[in-house]
Design an enzyme around this catalytic site. Structure first.
Site, PDB file in Angstrom:
ATOM      1  N   PRO A 127       0.756  -1.015  -0.172  1.00 12.31           N
ATOM      2  CA  PRO A 127      -0.159  -0.062  -0.324  1.00 12.31           C
ATOM      3  C   PRO A 127       0.960   0.807  -0.005  1.00 12.31           C
ATOM      4  CG  PRO A 127      -0.044  -0.794   1.909  1.00 12.31           C
ATOM      5  CD  PRO A 127       0.703  -1.731   1.420  1.00 12.31           C
ATOM      6  N   ASP A 171       5.770   2.573   2.447  1.00 10.25           N
ATOM      7  CA  ASP A 171       4.788   1.475   2.441  1.00 10.25           C
ATOM      8  C   ASP A 171       3.598   2.021   4.286  1.00 10.25           C
ATOM      9  OD1 ASP A 171       3.399  -1.240   3.096  1.00 10.25           O
ATOM     10  OD2 ASP A 171       5.475  -2.170   2.982  1.00 10.25           O
ATOM     11  N   HIS A 172       2.711   1.871   3.819  1.00 10.31           N
ATOM     12  CA  HIS A 172       1.976   2.244   4.766  1.00 10.31           C
ATOM     13  C   HIS A 172       1.573   1.029   5.688  1.00 10.31           C
ATOM     14  CE1 HIS A 172      -0.365   5.384   6.833  1.00 10.31           C
ATOM     15  NE2 HIS A 172      -1.155   5.498   5.696  1.00 10.31           N
ATOM     16  N   ARG A 173       2.008   0.251   5.549  1.00 10.52           N
ATOM     17  CA  ARG A 173       2.232  -0.952   6.291  1.00 10.52           C
ATOM     18  C   ARG A 173       2.925  -0.684   7.919  1.00 10.52           C
ATOM     19  NH1 ARG A 173       2.851  -5.572   3.061  1.00 10.52           N
ATOM     20  NH2 ARG A 173       4.292  -4.871   2.291  1.00 10.52           N
TER      21      ARG A 173
END
Ligand code: CAO
Length: 427
Positions: A221, A399-401
């Site tokens: 994401p 990476d939004h995680r």
């Protein structure tokens, strides 16, 4: 006995329609009730069923043709034992004669015919939702059953009519999406029908990079943070260094300064220099700083890794960058030079543009995109005046995680601060 199928009265004030699909051809056998063709009026589409069982002798119409009530459509060699018209039956009944050969049930063909008209009526009733959508009744029926909105599908048939293949493709697409598989558009298209074309084979690098980028795009994401860094003073320092270094054949660009600045921020914000473990249950933070640098080569995009950036000077990095990008373009890199990076920089500054969204280079969790610096008027409060500043556009994808938005904004902010402090580039 040869029979002609005529276009029945379609009712609803419709005198004629366009043939959108012919489903039978000469020599084919048909049974009573089989669909022979599909018509499309400006209000609806409808199937025309056969009143006879037998062999098609001749198709008297073709796709795209306008037909009117009573027009002959198809000639059928009817099997003798299945005389089928209602008129025949009425005549036989009136004469009160025994029909020794079993006639087909009159109701069936009437049912079919009325179902064609029902389709028409249904379609008209649905016009609120299906306005200007052309599709055969079969496609409409299936779409209704599956609760698929035909407006969502673009038709590939004549006049944009939605075909069974279009519907199937749409269903497949939705199934792939829900199963996490991203479908690729593999339908072969003959582009030469619209003009001259030439076909170029993709290079091996193109294919490998393409797969990696596709995988990263699908699985990570991405969020991209945009920012600007003031590099007015840094540019002066760079030019000074460049003047001396050029005598030794070394070109000093912005990239080594960016690499050193990025490492300074990575040390402060270690999550940006990490990878997710394979089971995605933990983060692996790395205490080494190897930076991937995207290099544009004739064979495609290559990302060599410059090792231990924190331990190298601006001049050493400049020299190494020149060497590694030259060898990347000559396809002379060793496999070890293409692996092990912890964070990547993609610089398009030498080419142009303002901002772009770089795709993360897995297993890393962030990538810095750099575009061309330009002069801007900035308000200087101390002088109550506008002054020219050399501003560098930054695009940080993460990476939004692993990284939150606040950290993303803090990263580019810190990067700007580091680049303003020339003491960071003393050695
Ligand atoms: N703003 C203004 N000028 C810039 C600049 C920037 N952000 N970045 C570079 N320049 C200048 C350089 O200083 C140099 O000018 P001088 O020689 O007068 O100093 C000139 O532009 C050309 O620089 P360069 O691009 O050759 O060198 P670099 O060190 O900046 O970059 C490399 C090297 C290998 C990264 C680059 O050549 C390259 O291949 N870039 C393309 C990367 C790419 O395709 N990325 C897209 C990937 S998609 O995510």
């Amino acid at each position: 006995m040869v029979k002609e199928v005529l276009l029945p009265d379609l009712g609803e004030g419709i005198e004629g329609a366009e043939v959108s699909e012919v489903l039978v051809g000469p020599g084919e056998s048909v049974s009573d009730g089989d669909t022979l063709l599909v018509l499309e009026s400006d209000k609806a589409s409808m199937e025309i069923p056969s009143d006879y069982s037998g062999e098609i002798l001749e198709v008297l119409i073709s796709t795209g043709e306008e037909v009117k009530t009573g027009s002959p459509l198809i000639r059928i060699d009817v099997k003798e034992d299945v005389i089928v018209t209602k008129e025949d039956i009425d005549v036989n009944e009136n004469k009160e004669t025994q029909i020794s050969k079993k006639p087909k049930e009159p109701k069936k063909s009437e049912d079919k015919r009325s179902s064609a008209l029902n389709n028409l009526t249904n379609v008209e009733h649905q016009s609120g939702s299906s306005d200007h959508v052309f599709a055969t009744p079969g496609v409409r029926r299936l779409a209704r059953e599956l609760k698929i909105e035909l407006h969502s599908i673009s038709g590939s048939g004549p006049k944009g009519r939605i075909t069974k293949d279009d519907l199937n493709g749409y269903i497949q697409f939705k199934m792939n999406l829900s199963s996490g598989k991203i479908p690729t558009i593999k339908r072969e298209i003959d582009f030469s029908q619209w003009g001259d074309i030439e076909t170029q084979k993709l290079t091996r690098v193109n294919k490998i990079t393409g797969n990696r980028l596709q995988e990263a795009w699908n699985e990570i994401p991405h969020v991209t943070q945009f920012d600007k860094a003031d590099i007015t003073e840094l540019d002066l320092l760079r030019k000074k260094l460049k003047k001396d270094a050029i005598k030794e054949g070394i070109n000093v660009t912005f990239l080594p300064f960016l690499m050193k600045s990025a490492v300074a921020v990575l040390k402060e914000m270690p999550r940006f220099n990490s990878s997710l473990s394979h089971d995605e249950q933990s983060l692996i933070l790395k205490n080494y700083y190897n930076l991937g640098v995207a290099v544009d080569t004739p064979a495609g995009l290559i990302v060599p890794s410059i090792k231990n950036v924190d331990k190298k000077t601006i001049l050493e990095l400049s020299e190494e960058l020149m060497d590694i990008s030259k060898r990347a373009r000559e396809k002379k890199l060793k496999p070890s030079e293409l692996t092990g990076s912890t964070f990547t920089i993609s610089s398009l500054g030498g080419i142009g543009g303002s901002y772009f969204s770089p795709i993360i280079n897995p297993p890393e969790v962030a990538i810095l995109g750099v575009s061309r610096a330009s002069w801007e008027a900035a308000y200087d409060q101390s002088q109550n005046n506008f002054v020219p500043r050399y501003m560098l556009p930054l695009s940080l994808s993460y990476d939004h995680r692993v990284i939150d938005g606040a950290a993303g904004a803090a990263f580019t902010n810190k990067l700007g601060t580091v680049m303003c402090d020339l003491s960071n580039f003393q050695n």
